[in-house]
Design an enzyme around this catalytic site. Structure first.
Site, mmCIF file in Angstrom:
data_model
loop_
_atom_site.group_PDB
_atom_site.id
_atom_site.type_symbol
_atom_site.label_atom_id
_atom_site.label_comp_id
_atom_site.label_asym_id
_atom_site.label_seq_id
_atom_site.Cartn_x
_atom_site.Cartn_y
_atom_site.Cartn_z
ATOM 1 N N GLU A 165 -27.530 -48.491 -19.599
ATOM 2 C CA GLU A 165 -26.812 -48.544 -18.314
ATOM 3 C C GLU A 165 -27.547 -49.268 -17.195
ATOM 4 O O GLU A 165 -27.114 -49.202 -16.038
ATOM 5 C CB GLU A 165 -26.417 -47.119 -17.862
ATOM 6 C CG GLU A 165 -25.410 -46.466 -18.802
ATOM 7 C CD GLU A 165 -24.830 -45.173 -18.286
ATOM 8 O OE1 GLU A 165 -25.379 -44.614 -17.313
ATOM 9 O OE2 GLU A 165 -23.830 -44.700 -18.869
ATOM 10 N N ASN A 166 -28.613 -49.999 -17.501
ATOM 11 C CA ASN A 166 -29.310 -50.714 -16.430
ATOM 12 C C ASN A 166 -28.578 -51.984 -16.002
ATOM 13 O O ASN A 166 -28.732 -52.433 -14.862
ATOM 14 C CB ASN A 166 -30.740 -51.047 -16.870
ATOM 15 C CG ASN A 166 -31.572 -49.795 -17.083
ATOM 16 O OD1 ASN A 166 -31.161 -48.706 -16.683
ATOM 17 N ND2 ASN A 166 -32.715 -49.943 -17.714
#
Length: 817
Positions: free
Chosen positions: A422-423
């Protein structure tokens, strides 16, 4: 090569920070591998952090520095002998001293360290000291040095190479462990050792298995060596005159390793022996499997698929996300891991995704997956944060990645390396960019460093830059490209909104529910126990978690005031929500090529998204997943504006025959019926039209549509449970002792929806074989309850708070007949 394990005689003491009086000047016996919390618990100096509100009472440990010491007997190095002190894993910031000599420092939990002790080791007694600095203090100082970067939680877990969830997560405690969490030993050699062994396994077009073994030596003596590589009864050897060697072994007609549900998973013994003058001086043994794996990302008319292809066969990934199975990692045994993977297999899963806020898992985990055909997606440890790309962090990232890629390369279960969790959407979609002010944030790792290392060290596997991910400049979390995480459901909208999107691969989706009753009441002793009692709330880590539970429940079932009924209703709603999502995603195969539930397991007793709680008990969700991931599935889905029967056949054989569909009252009166011809090719889906007389009830409150074929069924209600006219007492039941437990026989006198036997309420070790079983009037079902307890009152298994169903959860609305 000689190895001397150094696991005995260790002591622990606090040496800095806010040390409580009870620990000042005191040392306690320490277990290695182990952690400070476990040692203090064993000494009776701190309470169990999992119990009640104890986690909050132990925050002083975040700032304490610790020292491990041991003494051991050995011999000083002989002339020409090399001796190294090896730590396979230190958590996390350490200074190492031997006999008063500084050996070095560590700052990365995810890698091992070796120290040359040839000058400091002595004959007889030796004193080894490992001083651990507060990881939180170190992270704060690294953040001050490299610059602040946004993350999802308060502590700067992104400024240190340590398990991110050690600092707390929305399902995990904030305990910030410290210790020597992997083995410690001395290694001695006066010839050479196998410093690195990297087997690359492939299958040639003609079916020949190919094993390319890349070796690196660490020499104590400059001479020629012979490396002998054996795969089964096939053997090759090569003279090693330098520090590296490459040996290829061919295995004709290799038996292929397949994912579970697609074939067998044979493993071959691989042995690498290093010889000096014909005598073995070092040996490496492991198991390998022959298979090919790619991910199809070739653009199509919809967008960009993300489909795993194993041995040329396209695979729908049915699985779950994996977190560390205990917050205290050294308590996780190979047997526990095997039980967890077995639970995944029994739930019809074929993939586990090791999430990026945890660890590179142990070889024991991968061994269990290799043996069972469980595919593994491995995230690199980056999660929900921006990460500095400057030194010293960059060097640590490269070192840990090199070590772990090399360590895991031989496991056939490993099918994907993934750059982060999710970065990428954190950068594009979460509004975090402004805080960077031009600083690095991690894209150099995901788009450059990590794919280069995978290409160099493990070209046999695909790499993905992140999850979620879409190629090019597209939004990372789009539905039509790559992988997607679906969190509007749970956070914002009702679970029926899973149908709003048809992702190419859903790598995360889920819904919360409390742990099983036995687990909950073992660890939380609030009186009275309520959703808002203090200890219960401490074990609910999600932002507005209870509010989301209530808002997610209310459209479907009443929110009970009684806690036991609330517990059952929220567990049932969790199961319903996730099964709804799974069936939607599976109904769109091959457009959608994977569904990975968040999450399989828990690391402590908590209200969470897990299917199996921290005491290893399956929640109702587990059984819902098992049904929804069954190889053959009937599900009613909207297509072209009307309910349609979707038939999913995840078998190698066609599914032929007839679907019997009936619309009937809850009392069993058949109002409409149809025989639908069934012919579904292997590994495919088919749509079957349902006639109007099946879909248009006379009274939607008391009617159900049931479609069945070969023991596979789907039940379709025409209204939400809270609006249905369920019979409040729709069944009778009896209990009979049986070998290994009890049989519970149920007969429905009216329609029963989602019948569950919460056996752990009667005996803590009790496990039921199935759950969430729906019955038409007149049908019967037998549950088997496995337990070692000889129940004094077996009838407790049929008490309404144990043998329960959606009818009761819906409030037992009086039906109109």
């Amino acid at each position: 090569m000689m190895r001397e394990t150094l696991h005995d005689g260790w002591f622990l003491r606090a040496v800095g920070g806010p040390v409580p009086d009870v620990l000042v000047g005191r040392q306690v016996p320490a277990q290695v591998p182990g952690s400070t919390h476990l040692d203090l618990m064993a000494a009776g100096l701190i309470p169990d952090p999992f119990l009640n509100r104890n986690e909050a009472e132990l925050t002083w440990m975040h700032r304490v520095d610790w020292q491990y010491t041991t003494g051991f007997q050995t011999q000083a190095p002989r002339p020409g002998e090399r001796v190294e002190l090896v730590f396979d894993g230190i958590d996390t910031v350490a200074t190492i001293e031997l006999n008063g000599h500084l050996l070095g420092h560590t700052a990365n939990m995810h890698r091992g360290y070796r120290f040359d002790v040839s000058e400091s080791l002595r004959d007889g007694g030796n004193d080894l000291t490992v001083t651990l600095r507060s990881a939180l203090t170190q992270a704060e100082q690294m953040e001050a040095r490299l610059g602040w970067r946004q993350r999802a939680y308060p502590h700067p877990y992104n400024a240190i190479r340590k398990m991110a969830c050690s600092f707390g997560w929305d399902w995990g405690p904030d305990l910030q462990t410290a210790g020597l969490w992997k083995p410690v030993r001395l290694e001695r050699w006066d010839t050479a050792r196998l410093a690195r062994v990297r087997p690359l396994v492939a299958v040639d077009a003609d079916g020949t298995g190919r094993v390319d073994v890349h070796l690196e030596l660490d020499r104590a003596a400059d001479r020629d060596y012979t490396a002998v590589v054996a795969v089964g009864d096939r053997e090759e050897r090569v003279t090693v005159s330098g520090d590296t060697a490459h040996v290829t072994v061919l295995v004709p007609d290799a038996r292929l390793w397949w994912p579970v549900g697609y074939g067998d998973h044979p493993l071959y013994e691989l042995t690498i022996t290093l010889l000096a003058d014909g005598e073995p001086v070092d040996t490496d043994r492991r198991r390998i499997g022959f298979r090919t794996v790619t991910v199809d990302t070739e653009p199509d008319e919809i967008g960009t698929p993300f489909t795993f292809v194993v041995n040329g066969t396209r695979v729908f990934a049915k699985g779950a996300n994996w977190i560390p199975d205990d917050h205290f990692l050294t308590r996780i045994t190979p047997e526990r891991l095997a039980r967890r993977v077995d639970q995944a297999v029994d739930a019809n899963m074929n993939m586990l995704r090791i999430w990026g806020g945890g660890i590179y898992e142990t070889d024991d985990f991968y061994d269990a997956c290799d043996e069972r055909g469980m595919m593994v997606w491995q995230d690199f440890p980056f999660a929900c944060a921006f990460y500095a790309e400057e030194e010293p962090l960059r060097g640590e990232v490269e070192a840990e990645a090199r070590e772990n890629i090399t360590r895991l390369v031989a496991h056939p279960s490993l099918v994907l390396w993934n750059g982060n969790n999710e970065n990428l959407p954190a950068y594009t979609d979460w509004g975090w960019q402004d805080g960077l002010q031009g600083r690095s944030w991690g894209i150099g790792y995901y788009a450059d460093l990590l794919p280069r290392l995978v290409a160099e060290l493990d070209p046999t596997r695909p790499y993905a830059p992140g999850s979620p991910y879409s190629p090019g400049d597209l939004p990372p979390n789009g539905a039509d490209h790559g992988t997607r995480h679906e969190w509007d459901v749970w956070n914002v909208v009702d679970y029926t909104h899973y149908r709003d999107h048809v992702p190419r691969f859903c790598a995360e989706f889920g819904f919360q529910g409390p742990p099983t009753w036995a687990t909950l009441t073992r660890w939380i002793h609030d009186q009275p126990l309520t959703p808002t009692s203090p200890a219960f709330l401490l074990h609910q880590k999600a932002d507005d978690g209870n509010g989301k539970l209530h808002r997610g429940l209310a459209p479907h079932l009443p929110v009970p005031a009684d806690f036991a009924q609330w517990h059952w209703a929220t567990q049932l709603n969790q199961a319903r929500a996730v099964a709804f999502g799974i069936e939607h995603f599976r109904s769109w195969w091959p457009r959608t090529a994977g569904a990975l539930v968040w999450q399989l397991n828990d690391c402590w007793p908590v209200t969470s998204w897990s299917a199996v709680d921290s005491d290893e008990r399956p929640k109702p969700l587990y059984y819902a997943i098992k049904h929804a991931f069954a190889p053959r599935l009937l599900t009613i889905q909207p297509r072209a504006g009307r309910p349609t029967l979707v038939v999913v056949n995840d078998h190698d054989q066609p599914w032929t025959g007839t679907v019997l569909a009936t619309r009937q009252t809850f009392d069993g009166d058949v109002l409409a019926t149809a025989d639908l011809p069934l012919s579904v090719p292997p590994r495919s889906t088919t749509l079957l039209d349902l006639t109007d007389d099946l879909l248009k009830p006379a009274d939607p409150r008391i009617e159900v549509l049931i479609a069945a074929a070969d023991g596979v069924r789907v039940h379709h209600l025409f209204a939400e449970d809270r609006d249905l006219g369920y019979d409040p007492t729709p069944f009778t039941a009896s209990v009979t002792p049986a070998a290994g437990g009890y049989r519970v026989d149920v007969r429905a006198n009216s329609y029963v929806r989602d019948l569950a036997l919460l056996a752990d309420k009667v005996a803590p070790d009790a496990i039921v074989d199935d759950m969430l079983v729906s019955l038409a009037a007149g049908e019967t079902h037998s549950f088997f309850v496995r337990t070692t307890v000889n129940l004094q009152l077996p009838s407790a298994l049929v008490n309404p708070d144990v043998l329960c169903c959606a009818n009761a959860a819906a409030g037992a609305v009086e039906s109109r007949r």
